[in-house]
Enzyme design. Sequence first.
Site, PDB file in Angstrom:
ATOM      1  N   SER A   1      58.295  41.687  55.446  1.00  0.00           N
ATOM      2  CA  SER A   1      59.647  41.313  55.865  1.00  0.00           C
ATOM      3  C   SER A   1      60.197  42.082  57.055  1.00  0.00           C
ATOM      4  O   SER A   1      61.292  41.763  57.527  1.00  0.00           O
ATOM      5  CB  SER A   1      60.613  41.433  54.687  1.00  0.00           C
ATOM      6  OG  SER A   1      60.424  40.348  53.818  1.00  0.00           O
TER       7      SER A   1
ATOM      8  N   SER B   1      67.017  36.096  50.367  1.00  0.00           N
ATOM      9  CA  SER B   1      66.219  34.871  50.221  1.00  0.00           C
ATOM     10  C   SER B   1      65.406  34.639  51.484  1.00  0.00           C
ATOM     11  O   SER B   1      65.958  34.515  52.587  1.00  0.00           O
ATOM     12  CB  SER B   1      67.123  33.663  49.957  1.00  0.00           C
ATOM     13  OG  SER B   1      66.361  32.466  49.964  1.00  0.00           O
TER      14      SER B   1
END
Length: 392
Positions: A109, A206
Amino acid sequence: MRAQTRQGLRSSTRQQGGRRRRAVSAAAAVAIGVMTLGALAPPAASAAAAARPDAVQNALNALVRDDGMPAALASVQDRDGRIRSYTAGVGDLTTGSKVPRDGQVRIGSNTKAFTAVVVLQLVGEGKIGLDATVDTYLPGLVRGTGIDGRRITVRQLLQHTSGLPEYGIHVDDDEIRNRYLEPRELLDIALRYKADAAPGTTWGYSNTNYVLAGLIVQKVTGRPLAEEMDRRIIKRIGLRHTYFPTPGEMTIREPHPHGYHRNPANTPLRDFTELDPSWGWAAGQLISTNSDLNRFFTALLAGRLLPAAQLAEMRTTVPAGTSGLRYGLGLTSRPLSCGGVYWGHGGDIAGYETRGGVTDDGRAANVAVTSIPTDKAATQHVKDAVDRALCG
């Protein structure tokens, strides 16, 4: 780039069940303590500076010895620009080979920070509006139970305040390891489920948000996200070891430690170095090194990638859980034990976890481990290693 709980950001791939057993091969256990220094302090360096490498090395050693990480790597830059690289453990549990100094890893991420920079560059160019809706760029695409792209803004995507459901918890590592997934397939998975919250009402991590951000980049520019990222960031600031894997590319190109994974969490480690990372895409597909991540976040905070107005937007944060973490637009701030905060993101993907960031006064550190921690203590120890590196 797992799905997140509302209690804190793991910047990761998907939530794994169970807790990880603290186990490591004999080869890893006897190999802790390997260290390579990229730029050593001169003999006249202060006692505090001389002690700093030991603190970081000890933290990496403990991650291998006590938390069962096959390997741990770090790159640390001090205020004077001196860079030190560290390793512990082994690069391959089968052969016992050394951990490559500053080896490439999948950065999960952390990719979100790169995606956010591209979006904000386009904001600065007047091609995207932060407070424009998703439907402005992708009309009719985002519809579902409690989900309407006419009510979700670009800012909410980047800040994780859109309320969009997570797709990652609905796919299995083994099932998708050898499968190429289009971004639209990822979005379709998410849209089968109802919204987590109304847009703008709460923070909730998310990966779906960043898939949409990537699709917006492609719609506005008419070019693949990977090309825009390469042109606007990677080549611009000279990230020589960072790249967006091409479709179907499952290997890691340069020297790298092997990545290991437990699925389920209470099973033995398996080599997960090779996988198709397409299910991460704009949320988690990049490969890089600790030193390149330091270079990226340093350049970002120094204003070399964004105009001042867009960097200020990126650094405007909301609370993300209860640990003091705050989330901006693809950028987080986390408190340091020695005072102040550091800015970065962090990420994990099956086989690897990376944590780190930079301070406003020029310190930088990134730490990578070659298995995702599956208990809270090990997770905290990775964060503690970053804190030690930045606090000295």
